[in-house]
Design an enzyme around this catalytic site. Structure first.
Site, PDB file in Angstrom:
ATOM      1  CG  PHE A  20      -0.098   0.284   2.602  1.00  0.00           C
ATOM      2  CD1 PHE A  20       0.065   1.850   3.102  1.00  0.00           C
ATOM      3  CD2 PHE A  20       0.148  -0.780   3.237  1.00  0.00           C
ATOM      4  CE1 PHE A  20       0.650   2.090   3.981  1.00  0.00           C
ATOM      5  CE2 PHE A  20       0.998  -0.253   4.551  1.00  0.00           C
ATOM      6  CZ  PHE A  20       1.259   1.049   4.910  1.00  0.00           C
TER       7      PHE A  20
ATOM      8  CE  LYS B  65      -2.842  -8.825  -3.363  1.00  0.00           C
ATOM      9  NZ  LYS B  65      -3.309  -7.877  -2.430  1.00  0.00           N
TER      10      LYS B  65
ATOM     11  CD  GLU C 112      -5.823  -5.959   0.764  1.00  0.00           C
ATOM     12  OE1 GLU C 112      -5.933  -6.834   1.731  1.00  0.00           O
ATOM     13  OE2 GLU C 112      -4.971  -6.244  -0.208  1.00  0.00           O
ATOM     14  NE  ARG C 113      -3.758  -2.328   4.471  1.00  0.00           N
ATOM     15  CZ  ARG C 113      -2.695  -2.672   5.562  1.00  0.00           C
ATOM     16  NH1 ARG C 113      -1.859  -1.595   5.467  1.00  0.00           N
ATOM     17  NH2 ARG C 113      -2.725  -3.561   6.218  1.00  0.00           N
TER      18      ARG C 113
ATOM     19  CB  SER D 109       4.946  -7.469   6.678  1.00  0.00           C
ATOM     20  OG  SER D 109       4.465  -8.726   6.297  1.00  0.00           O
TER      21      SER D 109
ATOM     22  CB  CYS E 113      10.566  -0.185   3.232  1.00  0.00           C
ATOM     23  SG  CYS E 113      11.197   0.067   1.518  1.00  0.00           S
TER      24      CYS E 113
ATOM     25  CD  GLU F 115       9.141  -1.972   8.543  1.00  0.00           C
ATOM     26  OE1 GLU F 115       9.556  -1.278   7.651  1.00  0.00           O
ATOM     27  OE2 GLU F 115       8.685  -3.043   8.228  1.00  0.00           O
TER      28      GLU F 115
END
Length: 499
Positions: A149, A173, A176-177, A226, A281, A384
């Site tokens: 996202f 893919k 979805e956020r 993640s 990140c 994190e």
């Protein structure tokens, strides 16, 4: 309520599963759209169509494929403002930051216009009597990208650009956020001349991810997210015989030496720690000043800068420094980690948990937070945070400072601020981290180098974009050809040694 779609065979297609995920406006907390979550059957059908379309695309001249990328770059520049505003409305980042998101993806597409050169093989003339040898870089077929996202434009382009330029079909893919920008990118690719079916965008959740991992037609998977999910996709994907690259979490340290320019270091930490609400990140989340005098000077400079930060929605203007977190769950997790830091004994210098913005009380905002006297055993150091939280770990010496970065399980990015060239060279040489900045807080490589972390930040042998991107999305075929001079007939049954 706006209902989003998948992008299949060159057009928007409604989902058939009956399952949806809410897409929020992070600044208000309101649901602004819903996105369909695909079934395994929907994913498999899209892959089958992509495999058919890939045959002709893979046989297309690399220069013609590059021209599609050239046109795509033009269209990205044309629609930059629209892409950025859509991205900001779903992610929450400011419009200038969203434009940077698009721009860093665009730069990878620009690199991909050089595909004809990057796809050249090798040739050896007269390797033996009448024997020539040559290698070809050929597409894998159908490949997939599972993207996060926090960079809904950049990372899809980091994946799709090299994959498509190499002649593959690509299954995306996205998160979805914030799924609208990936769908817009697919529209622009079609407008740029990409044939229908070569790029499919399938929205979904774990069911779609597992379908990608298990689909036998898909030859390679690229993932960013993640570390636990990276490990899952890497392990299961490799066991299914796929080529897999997965990039996970990070805990990026910035070492500040006593000889550093403290104002420069403080400015760098503000941008690197709080930009994009810390949802990067490559964000610097750990400052490691060497010596108490250095630490005191740094904290003294950070506090007034933090107090001046402007937090708000993207619609509040280009002087907003950062916006809300992406979801309520993300906000609560960050606040929980701040609380754990207090409970475990860190000094809370600036507390952003009670930040409220008039008119946006239901938004997912967290104010800028600063900790001092953080230790290795605290959750805010080990985990994190992915929020606007900067932690300060005081080191007594350069060697101790180095050990903090080297001993941490993550190894994505790191930086050092110093005026001493010997220290900088030693740091760059010894550090066991994939991307290093010297007086540069966020050392993200440009498109013609490769991006990738070490340790639990990266899984796989090849990095993203740059030359590695083309290596990952192709395989090498080596041909040994013999055209013996003067021999027109008669069989040979011995494998002769080369003279």
């Amino acid at each position: 309520m706006k209902e989003l779609t998948h992008w299949i065979n060159g057009k928007h297609v409604k989902g058939t599963s009956g399952r949806f995920a809410d897409v929020f406006n992070p600044a208000t907390g309101e649901v602004q759209a819903r996105v369909p979550l695909a079934t395994k059957a929907e994913l498999d059908a899209a892959v089958a169509d992509a495999a058919k379309a890939q045959i002709k695309w893979g046989a297309t001249n690399p220069q013609r494929r590059a021209r599609v990328m050239m046109e795509f770059v033009r269209l990205l520049n044309r629609d930059m403002q629209k892409l950025a505003e859509t991205l900001s409305s779903e992610h929450g980042k400011t419009v200038p930051d969203a434009k940077g998101d698009v721009q860093r993806g665009l730069e990878v597409i620009e690199f991909c216009t050089g595909a004809p050169h990057l796809l050249k093989g090798e040739f050896t003339d007269a390797a033996g009597p009448g024997i020539d040898m040559y290698s070809m870089r050929q597409p894998l077929g159908v490949v997939a990208g599972i993207t996060p996202f926090n960079f809904p434009a950049m990372i899809p382009m980091w994946k799709m650009g090299p994959a498509l330029s190499c002649g593959n079909a690509f299954i995306l893919k996205p998160s979805e956020r914030d799924p609208s920008v990936p769908l817009m990118l697919a529209e622009l690719m079609q407008e740029a001349g990409l044939p229908d079916g070569v790029l499919q965008v399938i929205n979904g959740d774990k069911e779609s991810v597992d379908a990608i991992i298990d689909n036998p037609v898909i030859q390679a998977i690229g993932f960013v997210g993640s570390t636990p999910i990276a490990e899952y996709i890497y392990g299961r994907g490799c066991s299914n015989g796929k080529r897999v690259q997965c990039f996970g979490g990070a805990k990026n340290h910035m070492i500040i030496m006593p000889d550093a320019d403290m104002d420069q270091a403080a400015d760098a930490l503000i941008g690197a720690g709080y930009g994009a609400a810390g949802e990067r990140c490559m964000a610097i989340s750990v400052a490691v000043p060497v010596g108490d005098k250095t630490a005191d000077a740094l904290i003294e400079r950070l506090v007034p800068r933090i107090e001046k930060l402007k937090v708000g929605p993207y619609t509040a203007g280009n002087d907003v420094d950062y916006g809300p977190l992406v979801t309520a769950a993300a906000m609560e997790r960050v606040k929980g980690l701040i609380g754990s830091g207090v409970a475990q004994g860190a000094t809370l210098v600036c507390d952003g948990r009670d930040f409220r913005l008039q008119g946006y009380e239901n938004g997912f905002f967290v104010g800028p937070t600063l900790f001092d006297h953080v230790t290795r055993d605290m959750d805010i150091y080990k985990q994190e945070i992915f929020g606007p939280v900067l932690t300060t770990v005081r080191a007594k010496s350069y060697e101790e400072a180095l050990s903090y970065a080297m001993d941490h399980e993550y190894g994505n990015g790191t930086a050092i601020y110093t005026r001493d060239g010997d220290t900088a060279r030693d740091f760059a040489s010894r550090i066991n981290i994939g991307m290093v900045g010297i007086n540069v807080p966020i050392p993200v490589p440009l498109a013609y180098h490769t991006f990738g972390g070490w340790k639990k930040s990266g899984f796989g042998d090849l990095n993203q974009h740059g030359p590695d991107g083309f290596r990952f999305y192709t395989r090498t075929k080596t041909v040994t050809a013999r055209w013996p001079s003067g021999i027109k007939e008669g069989g040979e049954f011995n494998f002769k040694a080369m003279d």
